[in-house]
Design a protein around this motif. Structure first.
Motif, PDB file in Angstrom:
ATOM      1  N   GLU A   1       0.847  -1.183   0.062  1.00 24.56           N
ATOM      2  CA  GLU A   1       0.031  -0.088  -0.030  1.00 24.56           C
ATOM      3  C   GLU A   1       0.929   1.296   0.046  1.00 24.56           C
ATOM      4  O   GLU A   1       0.210   2.321   0.070  1.00 24.56           O
ATOM      5  CB  GLU A   1      -0.948  -0.012   1.172  1.00 24.56           C
ATOM      6  N   ARG A   2       2.233   1.010   0.270  1.00 24.91           N
ATOM      7  CA  ARG A   2       2.933   2.463   0.148  1.00 24.91           C
ATOM      8  C   ARG A   2       3.072   2.727  -1.393  1.00 24.91           C
ATOM      9  O   ARG A   2       2.753   2.303  -2.263  1.00 24.91           O
ATOM     10  CB  ARG A   2       4.495   2.073   0.599  1.00 24.91           C
ATOM     11  N   SER A   3       3.714   4.076  -1.585  1.00 26.53           N
ATOM     12  CA  SER A   3       4.049   4.604  -2.859  1.00 26.53           C
ATOM     13  C   SER A   3       4.688   3.786  -3.742  1.00 26.53           C
ATOM     14  O   SER A   3       5.472   2.787  -3.500  1.00 26.53           O
ATOM     15  CB  SER A   3       4.531   6.068  -2.905  1.00 26.53           C
ATOM     16  N   ARG A   4       4.260   3.975  -5.105  1.00 25.99           N
ATOM     17  CA  ARG A   4       5.193   3.457  -6.131  1.00 25.99           C
ATOM     18  C   ARG A   4       6.860   3.587  -5.820  1.00 25.99           C
ATOM     19  O   ARG A   4       7.494   2.663  -6.024  1.00 25.99           O
ATOM     20  CB  ARG A   4       4.877   4.020  -7.427  1.00 25.99           C
ATOM     21  N   HIS A   5       7.173   4.866  -5.310  1.00 23.70           N
ATOM     22  CA  HIS A   5       8.538   4.975  -5.238  1.00 23.70           C
ATOM     23  C   HIS A   5       9.073   4.153  -4.420  1.00 23.70           C
ATOM     24  O   HIS A   5      10.328   3.450  -4.317  1.00 23.70           O
ATOM     25  CB  HIS A   5       8.726   6.449  -4.803  1.00 23.70           C
ATOM     26  N   SER A   6       8.172   3.843  -2.980  1.00 27.26           N
ATOM     27  CA  SER A   6       8.758   2.990  -2.002  1.00 27.26           C
ATOM     28  C   SER A   6       8.829   1.672  -2.489  1.00 27.26           C
ATOM     29  O   SER A   6       9.929   0.806  -2.208  1.00 27.26           O
ATOM     30  CB  SER A   6       7.906   3.136  -0.687  1.00 27.26           C
ATOM     31  N   ARG A   7       7.811   1.204  -3.178  1.00 28.93           N
ATOM     32  CA  ARG A   7       7.901  -0.133  -3.758  1.00 28.93           C
ATOM     33  C   ARG A   7       8.825  -0.470  -4.518  1.00 28.93           C
ATOM     34  O   ARG A   7       9.670  -1.507  -4.512  1.00 28.93           O
ATOM     35  CB  ARG A   7       6.350  -0.677  -4.278  1.00 28.93           C
ATOM     36  N   GLN A   8       9.213   0.349  -5.405  1.00 27.09           N
ATOM     37  CA  GLN A   8      10.348   0.338  -6.383  1.00 27.09           C
ATOM     38  C   GLN A   8      11.452   0.169  -5.843  1.00 27.09           C
ATOM     39  O   GLN A   8      12.361  -0.819  -6.102  1.00 27.09           O
ATOM     40  CB  GLN A   8      10.422   1.227  -7.393  1.00 27.09           C
ATOM     41  N   ARG A   9      11.670   0.947  -4.847  1.00 25.72           N
ATOM     42  CA  ARG A   9      13.046   0.943  -4.247  1.00 25.72           C
ATOM     43  C   ARG A   9      13.450  -0.431  -3.361  1.00 25.72           C
ATOM     44  O   ARG A   9      14.635  -0.915  -3.408  1.00 25.72           O
ATOM     45  CB  ARG A   9      13.195   2.153  -3.128  1.00 25.72           C
ATOM     46  N   ILE A  10      12.401  -0.758  -2.556  1.00 23.83           N
ATOM     47  CA  ILE A  10      12.555  -1.986  -1.930  1.00 23.83           C
ATOM     48  C   ILE A  10      12.831  -3.101  -2.941  1.00 23.83           C
ATOM     49  O   ILE A  10      13.633  -4.005  -2.678  1.00 23.83           O
ATOM     50  CB  ILE A  10      11.334  -2.560  -1.167  1.00 23.83           C
ATOM     51  N   LEU A  11      12.121  -2.989  -3.919  1.00 21.33           N
ATOM     52  CA  LEU A  11      12.133  -4.421  -5.045  1.00 21.33           C
ATOM     53  C   LEU A  11      13.621  -4.351  -5.399  1.00 21.33           C
ATOM     54  O   LEU A  11      13.986  -5.477  -5.961  1.00 21.33           O
ATOM     55  CB  LEU A  11      11.193  -4.203  -6.121  1.00 21.33           C
ATOM     56  N   ARG A  12      14.182  -3.127  -6.034  1.00 22.61           N
ATOM     57  CA  ARG A  12      15.455  -3.030  -6.441  1.00 22.61           C
ATOM     58  C   ARG A  12      16.293  -3.645  -5.648  1.00 22.61           C
ATOM     59  O   ARG A  12      17.301  -4.174  -6.117  1.00 22.61           O
ATOM     60  CB  ARG A  12      15.893  -1.621  -6.905  1.00 22.61           C
ATOM     61  N   GLU A  13      16.154  -3.100  -4.383  1.00 24.59           N
ATOM     62  CA  GLU A  13      17.486  -3.575  -3.510  1.00 24.59           C
ATOM     63  C   GLU A  13      17.306  -4.801  -2.887  1.00 24.59           C
ATOM     64  O   GLU A  13      18.318  -5.564  -2.584  1.00 24.59           O
ATOM     65  CB  GLU A  13      17.224  -2.607  -2.190  1.00 24.59           C
ATOM     66  N   ASN A  14      16.123  -5.454  -3.103  1.00 21.40           N
ATOM     67  CA  ASN A  14      16.017  -7.105  -2.599  1.00 21.40           C
ATOM     68  C   ASN A  14      16.087  -7.952  -3.469  1.00 21.40           C
ATOM     69  O   ASN A  14      16.346  -9.039  -3.164  1.00 21.40           O
ATOM     70  CB  ASN A  14      14.759  -6.978  -1.722  1.00 21.40           C
ATOM     71  N   TYR A  15      15.346  -7.448  -4.611  1.00 24.26           N
ATOM     72  CA  TYR A  15      15.159  -8.684  -5.861  1.00 24.26           C
ATOM     73  C   TYR A  15      15.874  -8.063  -6.962  1.00 24.26           C
ATOM     74  O   TYR A  15      15.574  -8.910  -8.057  1.00 24.26           O
ATOM     75  CB  TYR A  15      13.653  -8.842  -5.946  1.00 24.26           C
TER      76      TYR A  15
END
Length: 392
Positions: free
Chosen positions: A344-358
């Motif tokens: 439910e967080r912003s696109r920016h937050s989701r994208q950053r977490i996915l880049r760093e972890n996956y």
């Protein structure tokens, strides 16, 4: 070793970024189980075990009774759970490694672990020796990776041990090769956060200790600096978190009880209060937690609006892929790599977490529809993002 096939699903090549994906072979209704699967390898998180979450060394089933777990997690030593027959833990079935005293939920799990990897990892009478290479390795891991954990050095150790023990090494190496991904996406420069420059010294120390404890000529490439980084990238992109709970099994079995309306209301109120107490004392740390590599599940790509989810209905490492909505034949099956709150967080937050972890840029329908949204939606979310920058 089970083959990576199932009549309900089909593996298809998609594109350069996604690679392969998993697609339905037939129609499914919401809540249908599409398939069940056991991992190629799994391990309990090191910190989880350190904090006395006892789990089977092979299948990660919780070894505490529901009442024992409830007392520990609520810090209420006088807690009594009704309907003790609903607890799925059978202490009489437990099996113990005669050399190192590792505990398993039954003889079959002990036999499987011994056959697959435990001969290499068994420390015998040196289990409590802090200078044993495997104990030192776990201590180093705890020092660089505070909870909540997202990967585990013991998963790497078991992968190495499986190769060392395998009678048919090409087959097991082939199985691990399917998970292989580049450490870095050359076009975007994405790098797994554990592989960032700030962790170079710690990762090198882990590599040296792993090499000292488990070196094997046939997989010498895993022990090079780049090869070791690749193992963590592999785990970061493909591993699935595993959670087991004796309390959860007890609650599920209580739900199945044939009792009158008054008893049902009483037990429901008791369970509601129990979870309030658990949340107040232990918050999110309720389960025996670990991580594993699943050959089919790992082929599910991510979506911020998933149509399937992973559950653990048997209270151990066996997962089920369950439909979140009606699914027609031929539709791609997508899970979310993010928890419900993060979705439910912003696109920016989701994208950053996915880049760093996956290590990928998400292009799911939700992200594409929000492409013009501002980078941050609130100061609160920005603070949450900054708090995520450590290893977690």
């Amino acid at each position: 070793m089970a083959a990576t096939t199932n009549e309900n699903v089909e593996v298809r090549e998609i594109d350069y970024q996604k690679g392969r994906g998993l697609f339905s072979n037939k129609a499914f209704k919401k809540e249908d189980i599409i398939f069940e699967e056991e991992p190629l390898v799994c391990a309990q998180f090191v910190w989880n075990k350190f904090y006395h979450y006892t789990a089977c060394e092979y299948c990660l089933r919780s070894l505490e009774t529901a009442e024992e777990m409830g007392r520990r997690l609520t810090e209420n030593s006088s807690l009594i759970l009704p309907y003790p027959e609903c607890c799925g833990v059978n202490v009489a079935d437990f099996a113990v490694c005669k050399q190192c005293q590792a505990v398993y939920c039954n003889e079959e799990c002990l036999k499987q672990a011994w056959t697959e990897y435990h001969q290499v990892l068994c420390m015998g009478s040196s289990c409590s020796d802090s200078e044993h290479p495997l104990n030192k390795l776990q201590e180093i891991w705890r020092n660089i990776h505070m909870p909540p954990e997202s990967s585990s050095i013991m998963l790497v150790s078991r992968m190495v041990a499986m190769v060392k023990q395998a009678k048919d090494r090409p087959t097991i190496l082939n199985a691990f090769t399917q998970f292989s991904k580049a450490t870095e996406n050359e076009e975007t420069g994405f790098a797994h956060k554990l592989l960032g420059k700030q962790f170079e010294e710690q990762l090198e120390l882990l590599r040296q200790m792993t090499k000292e404890a488990l070196y094997e000529d046939e997989i010498q490439q895993w022990f090079t600096p780049e090869g070791f980084k690749s193992l963590f990238a592999l785990i970061g992109r493909n591993s699935q978190g595993i959670g087991s709970s004796s309390i959860s099994v007890w609650v599920q079995n209580c739900d199945k009880l044939d009792i009158d309306e008054t008893e049902r209301q009483n037990i429901d109120e008791f369970i509601d209060q129990l979870y309030e107490d658990l949340d107040r004392v232990s918050a999110d740390f309720l389960n025996c937690e670990g991580t594993g590599l699943y050959q089919l599940q790992s082929l599910c790509n991510h979506s911020c609006t998933p149509n399937v989810e992973v559950t653990f209905p048997h209270g151990n490492h066996r997962l089920a892929l369950t439909a979140l909505q009606d699914i027609p034949p031929g539709e791609e099956l997508c899970i979310s790599y993010l928890d419900e709150c993060t979705q439910e967080r912003s696109r920016h937050s989701r994208q950053r977490i996915l880049r760093e972890n996956y290590l990928f840029q998400c292009i799911c329908p939700k992200c594409l529809s929000q492409a013009d949204d501002p980078d941050l939606t609130s100061e609160e979310e920005e603070e949450m993002d900054e708090g995520d920058e450590g290893v977690s």
